[in-house]
Design a protein around this motif. Structure first.
Motif: not given
Length: 137
Positions: A40-48
Motif C-alpha cells: 500500500n506504500v506504492w502508487r498505482p502507476l503504469q509508468a512514471p
C-alpha cells in the motif's frame, strides 16, 4: 559556454542510462520487489509521470555540474577512475543516508531497501563514469 554544453550533455547521457536501467531493473527484472508487503506504500502507476522525467533530467544535469566543479579534486589516475569514484561518493553521501532513514522510519519492505541500496551502488558509479567520459577533462 562550452563547459555548460558538456555539463548538459553529460546530464542527458546519465539520464538516458537511468531510464534504460530503471526500465530493465525496476520495470522488469526486479519488479517483484514491489509486490512484497506492504504494497500500500506504492502508487498505482503504469509508468512514471512525465514530470518525473523532467525533474530527473534536472537532477542528472546538477550531478554533472557537481562533477565539473570537483573533478580535479577527485582522486584517480584518469577520468574513468575519477568518474567511478565520483559516483561511489555520491552513493555514500546520497543513497546510504536515505536508505538508512527509509529503513528506520518508513514502512517499506527491507528487501526493497536492500535492493535500492545495491542498485545505487552499481548504478551511481556507472553514472559517474558516463558523466566523466562525456564531460571530459
Amino acid at each position: 559556454m562550452k563547459t555548460l554544453v558538456r555539463i548538459i550533455l553529460a546530464g542527458i547521457g546519465a539520464m538516458v542510462f537511468d531510464v534504460v536501467i530503471a526500465g530493465l531493473t525496476c520495470g522488469w527484472l526486479f519488479n517483484w520487489v514491489y509486490t512484497l508487503e506492504p504494497t500500500n506504500v506504492w502508487r498505482p502507476l503504469q509508468a512514471p509521470p512525465m514530470w518525473f522525467y523532467a525533474v530527473s533530467l534536472v537532477l542528472t544535469i546538477l550531478m554533472a555540474a557537481m562533477y565539473a566543479m570537483i573533478c580535479k579534486g577527485v582522486p584517480g589516475k584518469n577520468r574513468l577512475v575519477r568518474g567511478l569514484l565520483f559516483g561511489l561518493l555520491v552513493w555514500i553521501v546520497g543513497t546510504l543516508p536515505g536508505m538508512l532513514a527509509t529503513f528506520a522510519f518508513m514502512t517499506v519492505a527491507t528487501t526493497v531497501v536492500v535492493y535500492w541500496t545495491i542498485t545505487g551502488l552499481v548504478i551511481l558509479p556507472i553514472k559517474g563514469l558516463i558523466i566523466a567520459v562525456i564531460y571530459g577533462k
